[in-house]
Design an enzyme around this catalytic site. Structure first.
Site, PDB file in Angstrom:
ATOM      1  N   GLY A  67       4.622  -2.388   7.284  1.00  0.00           N
ATOM      2  CA  GLY A  67       5.940  -2.847   7.692  1.00  0.00           C
ATOM      3  C   GLY A  67       6.592  -1.983   8.755  1.00  0.00           C
ATOM      4  O   GLY A  67       6.176  -0.865   9.029  1.00  0.00           O
ATOM      5  N   CYS A  79      -3.836  -2.756  14.158  1.00  0.00           N
ATOM      6  CA  CYS A  79      -3.329  -2.437  12.821  1.00  0.00           C
ATOM      7  C   CYS A  79      -3.634  -3.586  11.865  1.00  0.00           C
ATOM      8  O   CYS A  79      -3.289  -4.740  12.140  1.00  0.00           O
ATOM      9  CB  CYS A  79      -1.818  -2.195  12.890  1.00  0.00           C
ATOM     10  N   CYS A 107      -3.297   1.756   7.639  1.00  0.00           N
ATOM     11  CA  CYS A 107      -2.261   0.826   7.208  1.00  0.00           C
ATOM     12  C   CYS A 107      -2.799  -0.599   7.085  1.00  0.00           C
ATOM     13  O   CYS A 107      -3.305  -1.169   8.044  1.00  0.00           O
ATOM     14  CB  CYS A 107      -1.108   0.871   8.206  1.00  0.00           C
ATOM     15  N   CYS A 156       3.797  -7.226   8.022  1.00  0.00           N
ATOM     16  CA  CYS A 156       4.570  -6.742   9.162  1.00  0.00           C
ATOM     17  C   CYS A 156       4.619  -7.827  10.228  1.00  0.00           C
ATOM     18  O   CYS A 156       3.623  -8.530  10.457  1.00  0.00           O
ATOM     19  CB  CYS A 156       3.943  -5.469   9.739  1.00  0.00           C
ATOM     20  N   SER A 196       8.759   5.985  11.009  1.00  0.00           N
ATOM     21  CA  SER A 196       7.972   5.584  12.172  1.00  0.00           C
ATOM     22  C   SER A 196       8.322   4.153  12.565  1.00  0.00           C
ATOM     23  O   SER A 196       8.330   3.253  11.724  1.00  0.00           O
ATOM     24  CB  SER A 196       6.476   5.681  11.854  1.00  0.00           C
ATOM     25  N   GLU A 209       0.822  -1.205   0.000  1.00  0.00           N
ATOM     26  CA  GLU A 209       0.000   0.000   0.000  1.00  0.00           C
ATOM     27  C   GLU A 209       0.858   1.259   0.000  1.00  0.00           C
ATOM     28  O   GLU A 209       1.895   1.328   0.666  1.00  0.00           O
ATOM     29  CB  GLU A 209      -0.904   0.021   1.231  1.00  0.00           C
ATOM     30  N   CYS A 230       2.731   8.344   2.025  1.00  0.00           N
ATOM     31  CA  CYS A 230       3.018   7.364   3.063  1.00  0.00           C
ATOM     32  C   CYS A 230       3.384   6.062   2.355  1.00  0.00           C
ATOM     33  O   CYS A 230       2.581   5.527   1.586  1.00  0.00           O
ATOM     34  CB  CYS A 230       1.794   7.170   3.949  1.00  0.00           C
ATOM     35  N   SER A 242       6.042   4.831  17.795  1.00  0.00           N
ATOM     36  CA  SER A 242       4.669   4.467  18.129  1.00  0.00           C
ATOM     37  C   SER A 242       4.649   3.922  19.553  1.00  0.00           C
ATOM     38  O   SER A 242       5.180   2.846  19.815  1.00  0.00           O
ATOM     39  CB  SER A 242       4.139   3.415  17.145  1.00  0.00           C
ATOM     40  N   CYS A 294       0.950  -5.352  15.957  1.00  0.00           N
ATOM     41  CA  CYS A 294       0.124  -4.391  16.700  1.00  0.00           C
ATOM     42  C   CYS A 294      -1.353  -4.748  16.500  1.00  0.00           C
ATOM     43  O   CYS A 294      -1.812  -4.907  15.361  1.00  0.00           O
ATOM     44  CB  CYS A 294       0.402  -2.968  16.231  1.00  0.00           C
ATOM     45  N   HIS A 322       1.648   4.315  22.319  1.00  0.00           N
ATOM     46  CA  HIS A 322       0.291   3.780  22.534  1.00  0.00           C
ATOM     47  C   HIS A 322       0.007   3.287  23.953  1.00  0.00           C
ATOM     48  O   HIS A 322      -1.155   3.088  24.309  1.00  0.00           O
ATOM     49  CB  HIS A 322      -0.035   2.665  21.542  1.00  0.00           C
TER      50      HIS A 322
END
Length: 359
Positions: A166, A123, A340, A116, A198, A96, A109, A221, A120, A223
């Site tokens: 990723g 995600c 994502c 990945c 990131s 993407e 982006c 990231s 997470c 969270h």
């Protein structure tokens, strides 16, 4: 890799291209002719590269290729500002890329992996797992694809964010080679301060970024501000606990003399209360840090919802009381699966539904 496998020229940095051509007996001038043809002219084929000697064109045609990404699926937001692309790679994998238009600037982006491994929970990419790393050329190719789209409308690209599919620091070598191409002054010549990487908090990668003085902005990231809360959302937190992560971030700030941006996805009732903000404020207090708060972009595989505006404002107020600045990031492209991994997941679900069932 077999010796007869054509080299994707977009996989090479300018020094690496020079080494290849030098081995064939060509001077640095010829390297720069090829390089500017690829990135200034953005030639789609070797025949389009201006000033290229016929013998070198023939040699390149025998041993190299231009690995362009193929559009597989694309969607546009209702406001026209977000354009999401699902691009197909040579082996059939899809990744993407998201083009976002803001007033006076455009941001892309880009992905660094197909899938990945970080897992997470909120995600869509993390939910699908890792297929493979992207090559430098596959990373750079996303930027080139978007630049061609922008050129058609007379626009230009300013910002690149490595926040797509990723974990960039899990694919460190290829990601940094791609960054070298993006910032090369004879190539795309993008401003390093407009490139943001990131990470979920890959501690060795953060320290290596600091030691190598890499020309990117760093976003982490977070969270969750306790190990238990963070690990529940970001499984990588079990491998790199907060004390290790914060030590690495302070090392980065001290070594680079540069601020770190911390990303905090606000999930209603789970990490958006005043108590959560107090814990985060204490964790980041005294650091050269800025928090980007982002209300959750819901996914099919996660049951959480985005925080309400009043909760977002209260969260920011608490952070400010600790001297920690914050910004609410816009959620772009909610209507087109722009989060994502969401478009790839949606396309794959539709494909599975359309397949004939076994008798």
């Amino acid at each position: 890799m077999p010796s007869d496998t054509p080299i994707n020229l977009y996989d090479l940095t300018r020094p690496a291209l020079g080494e290849l051509l030098s081995g064939w007996g060509y001077r640095p001038h010829h390297r720069d002719v090829v390089w500017t043809g690829l990135y200034r002219q953005q030639a789609r084929a070797l025949d389009e590269v201006e000033g290229l000697r016929p013998d070198l064109r023939s040699r390149l045609g025998e041993h190299t290729r231009l690995g362009h990404l193929t559009p597989h699926h694309e969607t546009f937001s209702s406001d026209g500002h977000t354009h999401k692309l699902l691009l197909r790679l040579d082996d059939g994998q899809t990744i993407e890329t998201v083009l976002m238009r803001f007033k006076g600037r455009a941001t892309v982006c880009i992905s660094t992996q197909a899938g990945c491994a970080m897992g997470c929970v909120f995600c869509a990419t993390g939910q699908m797992g890792l297929s493979r790393h992207l090559s430098p050329g596959e990373i750079v190719g996303q930027v080139l694809h978007v630049q061609r789209l922008l050129r058609e409308s007379g626009e230009s690209l300013r910002n690149v964010v490595l926040m797509g599919m990723g974990e960039p620091l899990h694919n460190y070598e290829h990601t940094m080679a791609a960054v070298d191409v993006l910032v090369d002054p004879l190539g795309l010549a993008l401003g390093p301060r407009f490139i943001t990487l990131s990470t979920v908090g890959v501690v060795p990668g953060i320290r290596r970024l600091a030691d190598e003085d890499r020309p990117v902005q760093l976003a982490v990231s977070l969270h969750g501000a306790t190990d238990a809360e963070r690990a529940a959302l970001v499984p990588a937190g079990r491998r790199w606990p907060l004390d290790e992560l914060m030590d690495a971030c302070r090392y980065y700030i001290d070594k680079r003399k540069r601020r770190i941006f911390f990303e905090w996805t606000l999930i209603a009732g789970r990490n958006d209360t005043a108590e959560h903000a107090q814990t985060l404020g204490r964790l980041l207090g005294g650091m050269d840090a800025h928090v980007n708060v982002i209300p959750l972009n819901p996914t099919v595989g996660y049951d959480g919802g985005p925080s309400q505006p009043a909760s977002v404002r209260a969260f920011q107020d608490v952070l400010m009381s600790h001297g920690v600045p914050s910004t609410v990031r816009q959620r772009r492209g909610i209507d087109i699966d722009a989060g994502c991994g969401q478009l790839k997941s949606a396309v794959e679900r539709r494909t599975r539904r359309s397949l004939p069932t076994s008798p």
